[in-house]
Write a protein that holds these residues in place. Structure first.
Motif, mmCIF file in Angstrom:
data_model
loop_
_atom_site.group_PDB
_atom_site.id
_atom_site.type_symbol
_atom_site.label_atom_id
_atom_site.label_comp_id
_atom_site.label_asym_id
_atom_site.label_seq_id
_atom_site.Cartn_x
_atom_site.Cartn_y
_atom_site.Cartn_z
ATOM 1 N N ALA A 75 0.831 -1.208 0.000
ATOM 2 C CA ALA A 75 0.000 0.000 0.000
ATOM 3 C C ALA A 75 0.864 1.256 0.000
ATOM 4 C CB ALA A 75 -0.921 -0.011 1.226
ATOM 5 N N VAL A 76 1.929 1.263 0.825
ATOM 6 C CA VAL A 76 2.792 2.444 0.909
ATOM 7 C C VAL A 76 3.534 2.675 -0.400
ATOM 8 C CG1 VAL A 76 4.852 3.386 2.019
ATOM 9 C CG2 VAL A 76 3.076 2.320 3.406
ATOM 10 N N VAL A 77 4.128 1.617 -0.972
ATOM 11 C CA VAL A 77 4.895 1.777 -2.208
ATOM 12 C C VAL A 77 4.005 2.217 -3.352
ATOM 13 C CG1 VAL A 77 6.269 0.557 -3.939
ATOM 14 C CG2 VAL A 77 6.698 0.150 -1.517
ATOM 15 N N ASP A 78 2.801 1.640 -3.467
ATOM 16 C CA ASP A 78 1.887 2.059 -4.536
ATOM 17 C C ASP A 78 1.547 3.538 -4.418
ATOM 18 O OD1 ASP A 78 1.836 -0.452 -5.623
ATOM 19 O OD2 ASP A 78 -0.030 -1.070 -4.631
ATOM 20 N N TYR A 100 12.869 4.567 -1.107
ATOM 21 C CA TYR A 100 12.020 3.376 -1.211
ATOM 22 C C TYR A 100 12.620 2.287 -2.102
ATOM 23 C CZ TYR A 100 8.547 6.232 1.110
ATOM 24 O OH TYR A 100 7.898 7.017 2.036
ATOM 25 N N VAL A 101 13.801 2.558 -2.688
ATOM 26 C CA VAL A 101 14.416 1.573 -3.578
ATOM 27 C C VAL A 101 14.765 0.292 -2.825
ATOM 28 C CG1 VAL A 101 16.460 1.073 -4.982
ATOM 29 C CG2 VAL A 101 15.274 3.250 -5.239
ATOM 30 N N ASN A 111 7.821 -4.615 -11.054
ATOM 31 C CA ASN A 111 7.029 -3.651 -11.830
ATOM 32 C C ASN A 111 7.235 -2.233 -11.307
ATOM 33 O OD1 ASN A 111 5.990 -5.642 -13.512
ATOM 34 N ND2 ASN A 111 4.198 -6.002 -12.203
ATOM 35 N N ASN A 112 7.227 -2.098 -9.986
ATOM 36 C CA ASN A 112 7.443 -0.768 -9.401
ATOM 37 C C ASN A 112 8.858 -0.268 -9.688
ATOM 38 O OD1 ASN A 112 4.888 -0.330 -8.188
ATOM 39 N ND2 ASN A 112 5.428 -1.697 -6.509
ATOM 40 N N LEU A 113 9.846 -1.178 -9.693
ATOM 41 C CA LEU A 113 11.208 -0.778 -10.002
ATOM 42 C C LEU A 113 11.312 -0.263 -11.434
ATOM 43 C CD1 LEU A 113 14.171 -0.595 -9.173
ATOM 44 C CD2 LEU A 113 14.458 -2.975 -9.900
ATOM 45 N N ASN A 114 10.649 -0.938 -12.358
ATOM 46 C CA ASN A 114 10.648 -0.478 -13.745
ATOM 47 C C ASN A 114 10.000 0.894 -13.878
ATOM 48 O OD1 ASN A 114 11.927 -2.772 -14.723
ATOM 49 N ND2 ASN A 114 10.004 -3.872 -15.074
ATOM 50 N N VAL A 115 8.927 1.117 -13.113
ATOM 51 C CA VAL A 115 8.255 2.427 -13.139
ATOM 52 C C VAL A 115 9.202 3.515 -12.639
ATOM 53 C CG1 VAL A 115 6.393 3.803 -12.133
ATOM 54 C CG2 VAL A 115 5.927 1.477 -12.892
ATOM 55 N N VAL A 116 9.939 3.217 -11.558
ATOM 56 C CA VAL A 116 10.888 4.190 -11.003
ATOM 57 C C VAL A 116 11.984 4.520 -12.006
ATOM 58 C CG1 VAL A 116 12.685 4.511 -9.261
ATOM 59 C CG2 VAL A 116 10.452 3.612 -8.590
ATOM 60 N N LEU A 137 20.941 9.996 -7.402
ATOM 61 C CA LEU A 137 20.981 8.979 -8.455
ATOM 62 C C LEU A 137 22.087 7.967 -8.170
ATOM 63 C CD1 LEU A 137 19.737 8.038 -11.060
ATOM 64 C CD2 LEU A 137 21.267 9.567 -12.315
ATOM 65 N N GLN A 138 23.232 8.443 -7.699
ATOM 66 C CA GLN A 138 24.314 7.543 -7.300
ATOM 67 C C GLN A 138 23.849 6.584 -6.218
ATOM 68 O OE1 GLN A 138 28.019 9.480 -6.006
ATOM 69 N NE2 GLN A 138 28.207 7.916 -4.419
ATOM 70 N N SER A 139 23.129 7.101 -5.238
ATOM 71 C CA SER A 139 22.605 6.268 -4.150
ATOM 72 C C SER A 139 21.693 5.171 -4.690
ATOM 73 C CB SER A 139 21.858 7.141 -3.145
ATOM 74 O OG SER A 139 21.209 6.357 -2.174
ATOM 75 N N ILE A 140 20.818 5.523 -5.626
ATOM 76 C CA ILE A 140 19.874 4.549 -6.191
ATOM 77 C C ILE A 140 20.612 3.467 -6.972
ATOM 78 C CG2 ILE A 140 18.037 4.266 -7.905
ATOM 79 C CD1 ILE A 140 17.015 7.051 -7.061
ATOM 80 N N ILE A 141 21.554 3.868 -7.831
ATOM 81 C CA ILE A 141 22.271 2.910 -8.667
ATOM 82 C C ILE A 141 23.119 1.966 -7.817
ATOM 83 C CG2 ILE A 141 23.979 2.644 -10.490
ATOM 84 C CD1 ILE A 141 21.304 3.680 -11.467
ATOM 85 N N LEU A 142 23.767 2.498 -6.786
ATOM 86 C CA LEU A 142 24.586 1.651 -5.919
ATOM 87 C C LEU A 142 23.730 0.637 -5.164
ATOM 88 C CD1 LEU A 142 27.221 4.138 -4.449
ATOM 89 C CD2 LEU A 142 27.548 2.417 -6.234
ATOM 90 N N LYS A 143 22.526 1.030 -4.785
ATOM 91 C CA LYS A 143 21.617 0.084 -4.135
ATOM 92 C C LYS A 143 21.242 -1.046 -5.089
ATOM 93 C CE LYS A 143 19.595 3.520 -1.005
ATOM 94 N NZ LYS A 143 18.441 4.418 -0.769
ATOM 95 N N LEU A 144 21.023 -0.708 -6.349
ATOM 96 C CA LEU A 144 20.697 -1.732 -7.349
ATOM 97 C C LEU A 144 21.856 -2.705 -7.527
ATOM 98 C CD1 LEU A 144 18.999 0.489 -10.106
ATOM 99 C CD2 LEU A 144 17.858 -1.028 -8.486
#
Length: 527
Positions: A75-78, A100-101, A111-116, A137-144
């Motif tokens: 519910a929160v992520v949506d 939220y990544v 699906n939510n990751l693709n949307v992000v 953006l660096q933070s997001i990519i490093l988490k991935l």
């Protein structure tokens, strides 16, 4: 938490900042179990006391502190995806979704990751990416990269490569290093698509390095990662493609000195692999030898150059390429003459390098006597130099730098050397410092000299051609006279060689006559 929201907001017009600080202090369990209600509070608390995105962001980080119920997380992520999509500004969008990544990855919400990722590409394409956006953006990519932990999964992500290409500066370098580190943890890298992607990534990393300060830890780490990547590439049976890759790397990463040795080792391994693989390999092996021969002079250390020459000579001999071996050996001799006292290693001993060369030439029965004589004379000169009390130059001399690829003319050489030595002066400890006061130093040199002189005499005497035998004997005599005093240890070797020259050559031979005059002066100074 049970108060009517409208009453709550009516009494506290600056509720956003109050909610922000309250959210920081609430117990983790309370935040996780009431995440949906808190999200509604944030949605209704839009005022000017604090950026609403910061409250959405803080909620994401607090939820990540412990595992929540799946229905609450869904519910929160949506809702967050919906809220973030309303922000057309890239900075605001990244500020929200970054928090939220981890939740999306841990709960496998593909699906939510693709949307992000799609949302990032859309906004970055319209606005570009500034320094502030790069941090998130660096933070997001490093988490991935950290969560997925394999190249196949990372590069298969929607828009991942596209986003990576949009990044720049130190953030891009940090991400590239993390991906390279991941790629080089396991075995060989064989997929051509991944090899090309990692090559481009390494090239970007290389171009961002500061060559004015290669001692910097970050620069050294980059160099090590790129070298490790190149070493781990394996095109399997497609040896031609692999050699072409090495050529491309030599041009693309010319600033990384430690990589040059890796390239030469890889080229030699390809040559051996081709020779073991079957017929019709000669032209390819010649290409590998040419690659190594051209690359070795750009290696900064003369000791490493010499070792690489010897390694390449062995490979050439293994393939029966005598002419290539001859040329490589000549280059190795020049390198040995240049080396002299520049480098020493107390663990290996003062005579380690000349003994290594002796072992190599003694193992090659094909080697012509003339070539063997030249090598032995060079070792005699080196041993004599090492035994001097007054050295040819000071131990703390400025290092003679080898030339890089592409520097050929006299003017280019002088300009390059000036630019290289204009900064920090390079100092190297010579053998006379490393072995000073060690009684075995001169003993080891005497032992080496006696062994080489015996090899020299034996080699001359085995030459079947009388004229060639006489000429080689004169060459050896001149070398001995230029290197040693006529002691009782040296005299038998010298006399044997001089006698051989007189027996094999005409008394009117100009080389013989000039040598006799030189020897007469030598005998006078030695007496």
């Amino acid at each position: 938490m049970g108060m009517n929201q409208f009453d709550f907001f009516g009494k506290l017009p600056c509720v956003s900042i109050i909610l922000h600080h309250l959210l920081k202090e609430l117990p983790t369990e309370l935040v996780s179990s009431n995440a949906v209600e808190i999200l509604q509070l944030i949605e209704c608390s839009k005022d000017y006391s604090i950026d609403q995105c910061l409250n959405y962001r803080l909620l994401g980080f607090r939820i990540s502190e412990r595992k929540s119920q799946s229905d609450i997380v869904d519910a929160v992520v949506d809702k967050i995806i919906q809220v973030a999509s309303e922000h057309n500004n890239l900075q605001e969008y990244l500020k929200v979704v970054d928090a939220y990544v981890d939740i999306i990855l841990q709960n496998q919400m593909d699906n939510n990751l693709n949307v992000v990722l799609n949302g990032i590409v859309k906004r970055a394409s319209e606005e570009g990416i500034g320094e502030i956006e790069l941090t998130n953006l660096q933070s997001i990519i490093l988490k991935l990269v950290t969560h997925i932990n394999n190249l196949e999964g990372i590069f298969s992500l929607s828009h991942f490569v596209e986003i990576l290409d949009m990044m720049h500066g130190s953030s891009r370098s940090i991400v590239n290093m993390q991906i390279l580190n991941l790629a080089t943890r396991k075995g060989s890298i064989r997929d051509p698509t991944f090899i090309q992607l990692l090559f481009e990534l390494s090239q970007s990393l290389h171009d961002g390095m500061d060559y004015s300060n290669m001692k910097n830890d970050d620069n050294q780490q980059c160099a090590r990662l790129i070298s490790r990547f190149v070493n781990m590439v394996d095109y399997g049976p497609d040896l031609e493609h692999h050699l072409a890759f090495l050529v491309e790397c030599r041009g693309a990463f010319c600033g990384i000195n430690e990589l040059k040795g890796t390239l030469i080792h890889s080229s030699n391994c390809l040559a051996v692999k081709a020779m073991k693989g079957g017929q019709n390999h000669i032209s390819f092996v010649k290409s590998c030898m040419a690659f190594s021969e051209v690359t070795i002079p750009s290696v900064p250390s003369y000791v490493k150059q010499l070792n690489l020459y010897l390694e390449t000579i062995e490979v050439a001999l293994f393939g029966g390429l005598v002419s290539h071996s001859d040329g490589l050996l000549g280059s190795a001799i020049i390198c040995l003459q240049t080396l002299d006292l520049m480098d020493g290693n107390p663990e290996q001993g003062v005579t380690y390098i000349p003994r290594s060369i002796l072992a190599l030439i003694n193992s090659q029965s094909w080697m012509p006597s003339r070539m063997r004589t030249t090598v032995l004379c060079t070792i005699v000169s080196l041993a004599a130099t090492l035994s001097q009390f007054k050295l040819p130059y000071h131990a703390n001399h400025e290092q003679l730098l080898p030339l890089p690829l592409g520097v050929s003319t006299v003017i280019e050489r002088e300009r390059w050397r000036e630019s290289e030595t204009a900064g920090e002066e390079m100092k190297i400890l010579g053998n006379e410092c490393l072995f000073f006061g060690d009684p075995t130093y001169l003993q080891e040199l005497r032992s080496l000299s006696a062994f080489v002189l015996q090899n020299l005499v034996d080699n001359v005497m085995q030459e079947p051609s009388q004229v060639a035998r006489g000429s080689m004997a004169l060459e050896a005599c001149n070398c001995i006279a230029s290197s040693f005093k006529l002691s009782h240890e040296v005299s038998p070797f010298f006399s044997k060689l001089m006698e051989t020259a007189k027996l094999c050559l005409s008394p009117n031979d100009k080389y013989l006559r000039s040598t006799i005059k030189f020897v007469d002066r030598f005998l006078q100074t030695s007496s």
